[in-house]
Structures are given as C-alpha cells and as structure tokens.
Scaffold this motif. Structure first.
Motif, short mmCIF file in Angstrom:
data_model
loop_
_atom_site.label_atom_id
_atom_site.label_comp_id
_atom_site.label_asym_id
_atom_site.label_seq_id
_atom_site.Cartn_x
_atom_site.Cartn_y
_atom_site.Cartn_z
N LYS A 166 1.01 -1.28 -0.12
CA LYS A 166 -0.28 -0.24 0.04
C LYS A 166 0.90 1.27 -0.01
CE LYS A 166 -3.94 2.30 2.03
NZ LYS A 166 -4.83 2.27 3.10
N PRO A 167 1.93 1.46 0.86
CA PRO A 167 2.93 2.55 0.71
C PRO A 167 3.46 2.79 -0.61
CG PRO A 167 3.30 1.40 2.75
CD PRO A 167 2.35 0.40 1.97
N LEU A 168 3.87 1.73 -1.24
CA LEU A 168 4.35 1.60 -2.63
C LEU A 168 3.19 2.38 -3.46
CD1 LEU A 168 6.60 0.65 -4.91
CD2 LEU A 168 4.92 -1.30 -5.09
N ARG A 169 1.97 2.14 -3.38
CA ARG A 169 1.18 2.43 -4.28
C ARG A 169 0.56 3.97 -4.03
NH1 ARG A 169 -1.16 -2.66 -2.98
NH2 ARG A 169 -2.79 -1.76 -1.57
N GLU A 170 0.81 4.37 -2.98
CA GLU A 170 0.28 5.60 -2.61
C GLU A 170 1.51 6.51 -2.88
OE1 GLU A 170 -0.24 5.37 1.72
OE2 GLU A 170 -2.29 4.79 1.12
N ARG A 171 2.83 5.94 -2.86
CA ARG A 171 3.98 6.81 -3.27
C ARG A 171 3.95 7.08 -4.86
NH1 ARG A 171 7.41 10.57 -2.92
NH2 ARG A 171 9.48 10.11 -3.44
N ALA A 172 3.57 5.90 -5.42
CA ALA A 172 3.55 6.11 -6.98
C ALA A 172 2.66 6.88 -7.25
CB ALA A 172 3.24 4.55 -7.25
N LEU A 191 1.36 6.58 -12.93
CA LEU A 191 2.14 5.58 -12.21
C LEU A 191 1.42 4.95 -11.19
CD1 LEU A 191 4.84 4.18 -12.17
CD2 LEU A 191 5.79 6.19 -10.41
N GLY A 192 0.41 5.89 -10.40
CA GLY A 192 -0.21 5.35 -9.25
C GLY A 192 -1.45 4.33 -9.90
N LYS A 193 -1.91 4.54 -11.10
CA LYS A 193 -2.93 3.51 -11.72
C LYS A 193 -2.22 2.45 -12.09
CE LYS A 193 -6.15 7.06 -13.39
NZ LYS A 193 -6.89 7.39 -14.57
N LEU A 194 -0.86 2.39 -12.62
CA LEU A 194 -0.04 1.20 -12.91
C LEU A 194 0.01 0.25 -11.96
CD1 LEU A 194 1.66 -0.15 -15.27
CD2 LEU A 194 3.64 1.06 -14.09
N VAL A 195 0.37 0.93 -10.76
CA VAL A 195 0.61 -0.31 -9.69
C VAL A 195 -0.71 -0.60 -8.94
CG1 VAL A 195 3.26 0.34 -9.42
CG2 VAL A 195 1.39 1.72 -7.79
N SER A 196 -1.71 -0.05 -9.10
CA SER A 196 -3.17 -0.35 -8.63
C SER A 196 -3.94 -1.27 -9.53
CB SER A 196 -3.92 0.93 -8.33
OG SER A 196 -2.94 1.66 -7.18
N CYS A 197 -3.62 -1.28 -10.91
CA CYS A 197 -4.68 -1.95 -11.72
C CYS A 197 -4.02 -3.36 -11.95
CB CYS A 197 -4.79 -1.19 -13.07
SG CYS A 197 -5.50 -1.94 -14.25
N PRO A 198 -4.62 -4.57 -11.54
CA PRO A 198 -4.19 -5.80 -11.99
C PRO A 198 -3.86 -6.18 -13.53
CG PRO A 198 -5.91 -5.92 -10.37
CD PRO A 198 -6.11 -4.58 -10.99
N MET A 199 -4.85 -5.48 -14.40
CA MET A 199 -4.68 -5.84 -15.67
C MET A 199 -3.30 -4.81 -16.20
SD MET A 199 -7.10 -4.72 -19.08
CE MET A 199 -8.49 -5.82 -18.72
N CYS A 200 -3.23 -3.73 -15.88
CA CYS A 200 -2.04 -3.03 -16.39
C CYS A 200 -0.71 -3.47 -15.75
CB CYS A 200 -2.12 -1.40 -15.69
SG CYS A 200 -3.66 -0.67 -16.28
N PHE A 201 -0.75 -3.74 -14.44
CA PHE A 201 0.54 -4.18 -13.85
C PHE A 201 0.92 -5.67 -14.39
CE2 PHE A 201 3.31 -6.03 -10.83
CZ PHE A 201 4.52 -4.92 -10.71
N GLY A 202 -0.19 -6.67 -14.73
CA GLY A 202 0.14 -7.84 -15.14
C GLY A 202 0.86 -7.87 -16.69
N PHE A 203 0.58 -6.87 -17.20
CA PHE A 203 1.30 -6.60 -18.49
C PHE A 203 2.85 -6.56 -18.13
CE2 PHE A 203 3.42 -4.31 -21.80
CZ PHE A 203 3.05 -4.78 -23.07
N TRP A 204 3.22 -5.54 -17.27
CA TRP A 204 4.63 -5.38 -17.01
C TRP A 204 5.01 -6.66 -16.36
CZ3 TRP A 204 6.38 -2.09 -19.98
CH2 TRP A 204 5.77 -0.84 -20.45
N SER A 205 4.26 -7.25 -15.58
CA SER A 205 4.88 -8.40 -14.80
C SER A 205 5.41 -9.40 -15.87
CB SER A 205 3.69 -8.81 -13.78
OG SER A 205 4.12 -10.10 -13.27
N GLY A 206 4.60 -9.65 -16.84
CA GLY A 206 4.80 -10.65 -17.81
C GLY A 206 6.30 -10.14 -18.45
N ILE A 207 6.43 -8.81 -18.69
CA ILE A 207 7.71 -8.32 -19.31
C ILE A 207 8.79 -8.52 -18.38
CG2 ILE A 207 8.80 -6.26 -20.05
CD1 ILE A 207 6.29 -5.44 -21.38
N LEU A 208 8.51 -8.32 -17.19
CA LEU A 208 9.59 -8.55 -15.91
C LEU A 208 10.15 -9.98 -16.03
CD1 LEU A 208 8.73 -6.04 -13.30
CD2 LEU A 208 10.72 -5.72 -14.98
N LEU A 209 8.99 -10.79 -16.01
CA LEU A 209 9.33 -12.44 -16.00
C LEU A 209 10.28 -12.66 -17.06
CD1 LEU A 209 6.36 -13.86 -14.45
CD2 LEU A 209 8.17 -13.64 -13.40
#
Length: 92
Positions: free
Chosen positions: A22-28, A35-53
């Motif tokens: 939660k602190p990371l999401r609030e800081r973002a 950036l705040g939406k990116l780390v709060s949205c499972p669809m958005c972050f799912g894309f970047w999670s796949g890229i990082l993997l």
C-alpha cells in the motif's frame, strides 16, 4: 507454463492489492497519477509483470510483448474469477 502464469499472477496481486505494498501504491500515485494507476490495476501491472518475468526469469512465447500480453490476459482472468468467488461481507 502454469508455474510462469501463477508467478505472474502472484506478483501482480501482491503489488496491486496487498496491504504490504500500500505505501508503494500511495507513493507512486503522488509521483504521477498514471504511475499510481499502473501499480493499482491488475490488468496494467499484469502486462509489466509478464515483461519482467521475460527479462529476469524465462520467456514462454519467445517474445517480450507476447509474454506481457499473456500475463495481462491471465492475470485479469484470474483476478476476475477471484472477485466472483469472494464472499462480500455486507457489514463492511
């Protein structure tokens, strides 16, 4: 492939919904609204999670973009299934 998908989903759900992040999401969100939406949205972050993997672990499709899309789709699908299965407490 199942392990890859579950790792992606676990990372995505942890970052987007877990109390510990939660602190990371609030800081973002204070740094930039997008950036705040990116780390709060499972669809958005799912894309970047796949890229990082793809970059740091292994590729499922041999394409960084397709791994991102695969992760996005499966994370969103699993997230929606989990929401449907969650019992909502009407007292809250």
């Amino acid at each position: 492939m199942l392990t890859w998908i579950l790792v992606s989903f676990g990372i995505t759900i942890a970052v987007t919904t877990a109390t510990i992040f939660k602190p990371l999401r609030e800081r973002a969100a204070t740094l930039h609204p997008v950036l705040g939406k990116l780390v709060s949205c499972p669809m958005c972050f799912g894309f970047w999670s796949g890229i990082l993997l793809n970059i740091f672990w292994k590729s499922i499709t041999d394409s960084i973009f397709l791994d991102g899309c695969l992760s996005l789709a499966t994370c969103w699908l699993l997230y929606c299934i989990c929401l449907k299965l969650t019992v909502q407490d009407e007292r809250a």
